[in-house]
Design a protein around this motif. Sequence first.
Motif, PDB file in Angstrom:
ATOM      1  N   CYS A 172       0.873  -1.180   0.000  1.00  0.00           N
ATOM      2  CA  CYS A 172       0.000   0.000   0.000  1.00  0.00           C
ATOM      3  C   CYS A 172       0.908   1.227   0.000  1.00  0.00           C
ATOM      4  O   CYS A 172       1.704   1.396   0.925  1.00  0.00           O
ATOM      5  CB  CYS A 172      -0.879   0.005   1.259  1.00  0.00           C
ATOM      6  N   CYS A 211       0.362   3.580   3.341  1.00  0.00           N
ATOM      7  CA  CYS A 211       0.960   3.329   4.658  1.00  0.00           C
ATOM      8  C   CYS A 211       2.236   2.485   4.567  1.00  0.00           C
ATOM      9  O   CYS A 211       2.851   2.186   5.580  1.00  0.00           O
ATOM     10  CB  CYS A 211      -0.058   2.655   5.575  1.00  0.00           C
ATOM     11  N   CYS A 259      -7.411  -0.406   2.164  1.00  0.00           N
ATOM     12  CA  CYS A 259      -6.289  -1.001   2.892  1.00  0.00           C
ATOM     13  C   CYS A 259      -6.738  -1.350   4.306  1.00  0.00           C
ATOM     14  O   CYS A 259      -7.337  -0.533   4.991  1.00  0.00           O
ATOM     15  CB  CYS A 259      -5.111  -0.017   2.932  1.00  0.00           C
ATOM     16  N   CYS A 280      -4.567   1.073   6.804  1.00  0.00           N
ATOM     17  CA  CYS A 280      -4.768   2.525   6.883  1.00  0.00           C
ATOM     18  C   CYS A 280      -6.140   2.981   6.386  1.00  0.00           C
ATOM     19  O   CYS A 280      -6.446   4.162   6.456  1.00  0.00           O
ATOM     20  CB  CYS A 280      -3.662   3.258   6.125  1.00  0.00           C
TER      21      CYS A 280
HETATM   22 ZN   LIG Z   1      -2.423   1.306   3.713  1.00  0.00          ZN
END
Ligand SMILES: [Zn+2]
Length: 253
Positions: free
Chosen positions: A212, A215, A238, A241
Amino acid sequence: MARSLPLKADPAAQLALLDLQAIDARVDVLRHQRRSLPELAEIAALQESRAGFDAQRRDAQIMVDDLTAEQAKVDADVEQVKVRRTRDRDRMDQGLISNPKDLERMQGELESLERRITSLEDEELEVMARLEDAQKDLDSYLAQVAAADERLAALTETRDEKLGALDAELASLDAERRPAAEGLPADLLALYDKLRESKGGVGAALLRARECSGCRLTLDAHEIGEIRAMPDDTVYRCEECQRILVRTAESGL
Ligand SMILES: [Zn+2]
């Protein structure tokens, strides 16, 4: 949570969200630069010190004015006593005073006038010296105020140039943003905006090589399996996050 009721959006719209995110990130950077120009802090500090110099300048001006008036007064006093001395001397020289007692008194008065003149002239010198010092102080504060004004003018010009350049860039990004946001579904945009607000300006992130980019966490095999199994138009968030994770060919799926 959004997870229990996944949002649907055309994959093209999800991709377009990344373009919007890139524009918004650039706008955020420019706005931050706009707020934190070094000139702004320097101008504020300089305005404060200029106010200090100007207050001292005002006090020094009052001192100069007072001493100038005092000097004029002492000068006038000296003049007045000298006129009296001349008048007394003339009267004596012209032999207008013949009575020895009057003559004696007149001589006494002349001596006292001399002493008064000497003392007034001492005072005159002292006032002159104080006035000279006060004038020096005044000149120095005036120079400090002038130097601050000069620096302020230069800083203001630099600040305005920088603000002008940033504003031009912001205006062109704004022109870019409108078509980029156009045609994106309202619910997707609303989620993106909400996330941007709570996630430091990043609402949509690219899933790149199973990571991701919001994050920086790598998705585990379970999550990758979940994404592979879901339809293309499902908006994936995600797990770490909560950001919208956009899949592309770089996603490593
Ligand atoms: Zn993330």
